[in-house]
Design an enzyme around this catalytic site. Structure first.
Site, PDB file in Angstrom:
ATOM      1  N   HIS A 122      24.291  16.066   4.294  1.00 48.66           N
ATOM      2  CA  HIS A 122      24.614  15.718   2.906  1.00 48.66           C
ATOM      3  C   HIS A 122      25.297  16.877   2.190  1.00 48.66           C
ATOM      4  O   HIS A 122      26.127  16.658   1.302  1.00 48.66           O
ATOM      5  CB  HIS A 122      23.349  15.338   2.124  1.00 48.66           C
TER       6      HIS A 122
ATOM      7  N   HIS B 195      19.946  15.718   9.063  1.00 52.37           N
ATOM      8  CA  HIS B 195      20.396  14.637   8.180  1.00 52.37           C
ATOM      9  C   HIS B 195      20.636  15.170   6.768  1.00 52.37           C
ATOM     10  O   HIS B 195      21.688  14.922   6.169  1.00 52.37           O
ATOM     11  CB  HIS B 195      19.340  13.523   8.170  1.00 52.37           C
ATOM     12  N   GLU B 196      19.655  15.905   6.230  1.00 56.65           N
ATOM     13  CA  GLU B 196      19.787  16.428   4.865  1.00 56.65           C
ATOM     14  C   GLU B 196      20.890  17.475   4.785  1.00 56.65           C
ATOM     15  O   GLU B 196      21.647  17.517   3.811  1.00 56.65           O
ATOM     16  CB  GLU B 196      18.458  16.992   4.364  1.00 56.65           C
TER      17      GLU B 196
ATOM     18  N   CYS C  51      18.731   6.151   4.845  1.00 52.01           N
ATOM     19  CA  CYS C  51      19.086   7.106   3.796  1.00 52.01           C
ATOM     20  C   CYS C  51      18.830   6.466   2.441  1.00 52.01           C
ATOM     21  O   CYS C  51      19.167   5.303   2.231  1.00 52.01           O
ATOM     22  CB  CYS C  51      20.556   7.487   3.940  1.00 52.01           C
TER      23      CYS C  51
END
Length: 186
Positions: free
Chosen positions: A145, A141-142, A99
């Protein structure tokens, strides 16, 4: 414009991002800035909280994979505004993740092999796509966030978690000066 990244220890990385009610010139400029920032830092995806904006938006610059497993990059990022994930595959696969907000560290994380995402593009049009493999991993993953979740929260191996504690503290200390006063971790 290349924006300053938010790093581990910044509270903005732990907040749920706000929905974007309408696409404005500021939204378009943010996407351009995020793309330039992602490229400058050699990333494949970037979420708005990583550049200090608590907005439900991320960009990705991988279109897919070849049969040999090589990545196919795009010329301009795919934009995902107010994304919603659905239909995760039951089969989980392990993959190495890193990341931009946690520089220098990587860990194995289990995620579904495929996922469906519904989002809005920069033209305000809703779209749905089904992704598999590494592009699906980037999307998950994004999207994490946008919900205040980091990949390190998904690590399962106790030895990895223990190993990361000292490194995470070093990152928090090193980049703490870049954290806005209201976002400083205690």
């Amino acid at each position: 414009m290349i924006r300053e990244l938010e790093y581990y220890g910044s509270h903005i990385l732990r907040r749920k991002a706000d929905i974007i009610p309408e696409i404005t010139d500021a939204t378009r400029q943010l996407v351009q800035d995020m793309y330039e920032t992602m490229v400058a830092h050699k990333g494949v995806g970037l979420a708005a909280p990583q550049v200090g904006e608590s907005l439900s938006l991320f960009v990705m610059c991988v279109e897919g994979e070849t049969e040999e497993g090589d990545l196919i990059f795009c010329d301009f990022p795919k934009v995902y505004i107010n994304p919603v994930l659905s239909n995760p595959s039951e089969d989980l696969v392990i993959g190495r993740e890193g990341c931009l907000s946690i520089p220098g560290l990587r860990a194995d994380v289990y995620r579904p092999q495929s996922i469906t995402v519904t989002a809005v593009n920069l033209d305000g049009q809703e779209f749905t796509e089904h992704l598999e493999g590494f592009p699906a991993r980037i999307i998950m993953h994004e999207n994490d966030h946008l919900h205040g979740v980091l990949y390190i929260d998904k690590m399962e191996e106790p030895k990895d978690i223990k190993k990361f504690k000292a490194s995470l503290e070093k990152i928090r200390r090193r980049y703490h000066a870049h954290v806005k006063p209201e976002d400083r971790a205690s």
